[in-house]
Write an enzyme that holds these catalytic residues in place. Structure first.
Site, PDB file in Angstrom:
ATOM      1  N   THR D 124       0.883  -1.111   0.020  1.00 41.94           N
ATOM      2  CA  THR D 124       0.063  -0.153  -0.107  1.00 41.94           C
ATOM      3  C   THR D 124       0.902   1.081   0.024  1.00 41.94           C
ATOM      4  O   THR D 124       1.813   1.435   1.041  1.00 41.94           O
ATOM      5  CB  THR D 124      -0.913   0.043   1.373  1.00 41.94           C
ATOM      6  OG1 THR D 124      -1.087   1.198   1.469  1.00 41.94           O
ATOM      7  CG2 THR D 124      -0.154  -0.455   2.393  1.00 41.94           C
ATOM      8  N   ASP D 126       0.051   4.026   0.651  1.00 44.33           N
ATOM      9  CA  ASP D 126      -0.346   4.898   1.814  1.00 44.33           C
ATOM     10  C   ASP D 126       0.129   4.546   2.873  1.00 44.33           C
ATOM     11  O   ASP D 126      -0.001   5.322   4.000  1.00 44.33           O
ATOM     12  CB  ASP D 126      -1.858   4.969   1.607  1.00 44.33           C
ATOM     13  CG  ASP D 126      -2.566   5.782   0.646  1.00 44.33           C
ATOM     14  OD1 ASP D 126      -1.677   6.499  -0.224  1.00 44.33           O
ATOM     15  OD2 ASP D 126      -3.673   5.725   0.609  1.00 44.33           O
TER      16      ASP D 126
END
Lengths: 340, 340, 340, 340
Positions: D124, D126
């Site tokens: 991910t 993020d």
């Protein structure tokens, strides 16, 4: 038309961009391209590879040359030229695009004189080939050297040390000049002018007096006026290149002794010639490749493509390789303030 | 001699390098330099700062301009020119070096006509100022855009998406042309030629057919031939600039609908004009600064310095600002293969 | 509270970020900060500079240390400690933040034992300081080395040459390990395990067999198992550092002879420790600086801040400097595939 | 053993490094690897490609994923899971290595529960996946954002403008936090804490008072406390993503009005997720790939590899995907000084 392409001499960021541009332009016109491996060796040994659109996909940002390179000279053996011509015939090559420097283009000019259709593409990371304003690879090398100098300023100032940066440039100081101007060097030493060690010492001490530490950029081919410095420490390899332990290290040792301040040398070496090309070099290499195909399509031979201002134009190979392009120190009197 | 210097218009990597070069060259010759803040505003409001060697130390690698900039035009108010002249006299300024684009140099030409000694330095990140081969800042902007395109290729290919990259260039497509060539864009759209949406769609689909994803580079000032596209989504600010939600986003939306593949827009914006200059731009800006002082020392006025091939030469300001330098599409027929 | 700060030992990207963070955090809390120049020398010689918000503006991206650094050890002279205490008193310093490696923190621990309030910040570009997962500067150095390796791959492959890259790491091979893994090196040689020249030769030949050229990454402190290699070519300076002409050049010469292929060495040297810090290092250095002020505010002394997982925590200085953190080769058995 | 590998969800720098490491480690152990294209879609549609050493050569520095990616969920159709199992059987796959985020790993956990041997690799950009200290791609994204902020500081200061930088982060503000700390942002706005527009305005004005221009870093998912701001200008696409014209542009418009100073927004977008991985991400991705094969060899299933401190360890997938990892604002109280 069936076009042969090869890359010779030292590698340079942008070679793959030239290959890609030649293949794309030729393919769009219905022409075919065959690559020869490792410069003229591929033509001597008939080591060839067909090049189509798929073969050049993704090449633009890649450094080096997918065709490989060498310093092989077909005129070095009696049957060399005949073998080259035989290979060309075997592959039904109508025209040749050799990408290289003085040596590679010298062979190209001889082959052209023997009747082979040739349009050369100039290549020298040192930017010392006459007849073209710039060659690709030079801008990338200057950028790599400048980034190193940017980094060295901070470590030099923190330790109050002189840092000597040895950059490429055996006969011409273009990389040292541009990297030194771009990096804010204290002193720039080039092959075109034997340097005065006393003057370099004085400039370094003056820089220390201002509270900052000196950066000395030196071309690998720069030499002191009195000649003594290099004898002690310089080593040359079989190709006559100054290797590690060359002028940069010698100069750092002398400056440490003469200034009484620690000095360190950084030899950038091969990092300068590898890796992804700068935007400037990708555009220039692409335009060179496109223009070479255009020149062949226009029926030219015995020429190389060259940058003049913002134009890419054909010029006679012979004219372009007649002499090295040195830094015209008198014209750069304008930057005198940046030298010692 | 006492030299005044100011920077006007949009900022550009290399402005600080010009300021530094002017101060170093002038100081070495025994001259003095005073800087005026925020372009012509500093001369209107008498907002000045003395510039010596210490003030410009470390400026070479820094983007932006330590003098600040603005779009203030002294000829916009009745007493403007008089106030400028009064400030020059108050600071005993013998000669002025305005660094800027069409507007800034236009003012410079008027002041020269009124008897002020002026040597301008051209600046436009779009590279659209006639009379000079290149202006500093352009190479840096192209490099930033190229690096973004390099990055976008991988994400586009992974997701099978079209990526539209909007770059600077309101009237001329130089940044799009060079970044597109350097980045290997599928399609490049420039203000000089209204584009055909159908052709762009066809090129994108063709690229998808080859197993890779298209990158479309579009100048902020490029417009479709039929004009309808922008009306729907473009927004302009008070200065007439297309803001976020401009041509890039509009085009991505259209391409998504027309190709049936996801499309995303990336608007590079101000990232292109900030930050440390490339080596090319640092050298060019430095040479411009040095040459401006040389030109003043030679008694010139009403000229700006310009790059012609590898030379920096003085040219009349009026001649250089008479018209925009657009991409000569016919000369770039050589790169036709890279456009749609 | 009045906080003193100093930076000692070799410089490192992130030192300025620590200084900035300490000043900002302290200022926000109403505390004052004074900087001492060139490590402990500034305390011996009372060479101090007040540090406020304006003094640290713009420091975050700058490499090196604005305070300067040295290897001066106050315990090296009989009256050293007394002079340090006198300077601290003269400047009414309540607490000290020394930023440095084993030596600097060793002095800090002794001063803490004498009653000075001290919270250290660990610094070693080699990442060999025990007690913290990482130190700032290491990530930047690895990034610089990786970019060099990326560039060298293309030139090595084009010329069918072995390239040996000598990176920092006198006692621990962290930089070689991480740069080698990140750059896709063929062989990684570290000080923790004397290397077998025969095995290195075999791996290089195997790599050539696959059609690509080998990259060998070697820590400056790595040595061959039989010891003969270095005797011939290694040179050490007054500090016991291997200088140019060290292990990298020696290894390249041996590999050229043993593989029958051209070999070249690149010694990255000081470029690895200068310049702007990576994001990782800026964040880590900033967190270290903030945490040091927090620790002082919490009344701690004799500790240094350390990274443990994602937390920054205080740990006893003595514990952290008791031994070097070497690469646990057994744990990195997972990457065995990347070594020879 | 025959290992299947696939990459799902948004692409991320480091995916290719994982694929390469899995293939190299498996090949060295005598195992075979088959890749499935476009995430779970490749298993639904039996779109596979064998992966050997030659197939992964040169992948380490390349962004994106050569396997392609998609958001296809096999549990979205009734016969999906059966088709996946049939494909696995057809290719005699003994074990699966899915590389992806919450959704991809959620499918992996279900398949593991049905008896498929699965070891996941977390991904991910993020950095919001619980159970691992960091995921690869995050460091690269932060680096790209930091470089943009570095560039924007200079143009902001030159024009006395506020610059708003919108970065990725829909639910968690890790990229904004780290890029903001690394870039020296004036204000950082994250999804975890609705922001107070008045406070942001106050901080911007305070920054202007100091003579410099503010940089506001805002996560794409950050929202004002009163909620009114977005309604006017935010647009979401079919996936619920805020697109161009999102929070960054809205905030810039509000700040221009409220501060009386020009404001501009820069939306970094997809540039953050493309391109070559940083050294940190290449090492982490490589270690993840190696550890996944180790875990399979050790007979584990239903786990994913995770970074804990400096160790890579297996953790239950279910545990790791149970909740998002948000920025613990209380722990980052240490950086409070950097927020508004």
């Amino acid at each position: 038309m069936r076009i042969g392409i090869l890359t010779g001499g030292g590698d340079c960021p942008g070679l793959n961009a030239v290959i890609r541009a030649v293949v794309r332009k030729a393919t769009a016109a219905g022409d075919e391209v065959v690559g020869f491996r490792d410069g003229w060796r591929g033509l001597l040994d008939d080591d060839a590879v067909p090049l189509d659109l798929a073969a050049v996909r993704g090449l633009l940002p890649r450094g080096g040359t997918v065709l490989g390179t060498s310093r092989t000279n077909p005129y070095g053996s009696p049957d060399g030229p005949a073998r080259v011509l035989a290979t060309l015939e075997r592959h039904r090559v109508d025209a040749l695009v050799p990408v290289g420097g003085e040596d590679t283009l010298g062979v190209a000019a001889k082959l052209a004189a023997e009747g082979v259709r040739v349009v050369g593409v100039p290549k020298t990371i040192d930017n010392d080939l006459d007849g073209t304003d710039y060659t690709f690879g030079f801008d990338t090398a200057v950028g790599v050297a400048m980034e190193a100098i940017d980094r060295l300023h901070t470590t030099g100032d923190s330790h109050h040390r002189t840092l000597v940066v040895e950059v490429m440039g055996r006969h011409a100081g273009w990389i040292a000049l541009h990297a030194g101007m771009a990096g804010g060097a204290t002193v720039v030493l080039v092959p075109e002018r034997p340097f005065d060690v006393d003057a370099v010492v004085a400039h370094c001490l003056h820089r220390f007096d201002s509270g900052f530490s000196p950066i000395v950029v030196v071309s690998e081919g720069a030499r002191p006026a009195d000649g003594a410095l290099v004898t002690a420490t310089g080593q040359t390899d079989a190709f006559g290149h100054v290797r590690l332990g060359g002028i940069g290290a010698a100069l750092a040792a002398v400056l440490e002794e003469r200034t009484g301040r620690e000095s360190r040398a950084v030899v950038l070496g091969h990092v300068q010639r590898g890796g992804t090309p700068s935007a400037f070099d990708r555009v220039l290499a692409t335009r060179f490749g496109l223009a070479a195909v255009d020149a062949l399509a226009a029926g030219l031979s015995g020429v190389m493509v060259a940058l003049r201002g913002t134009d890419v134009v054909p010029v006679p190979i012979a004219e372009a390789t007649a002499r090295l392009k040195l830094v015209p120190l008198e014209r750069y009197a304008e930057v005198e303030v940046f030298f010692g």
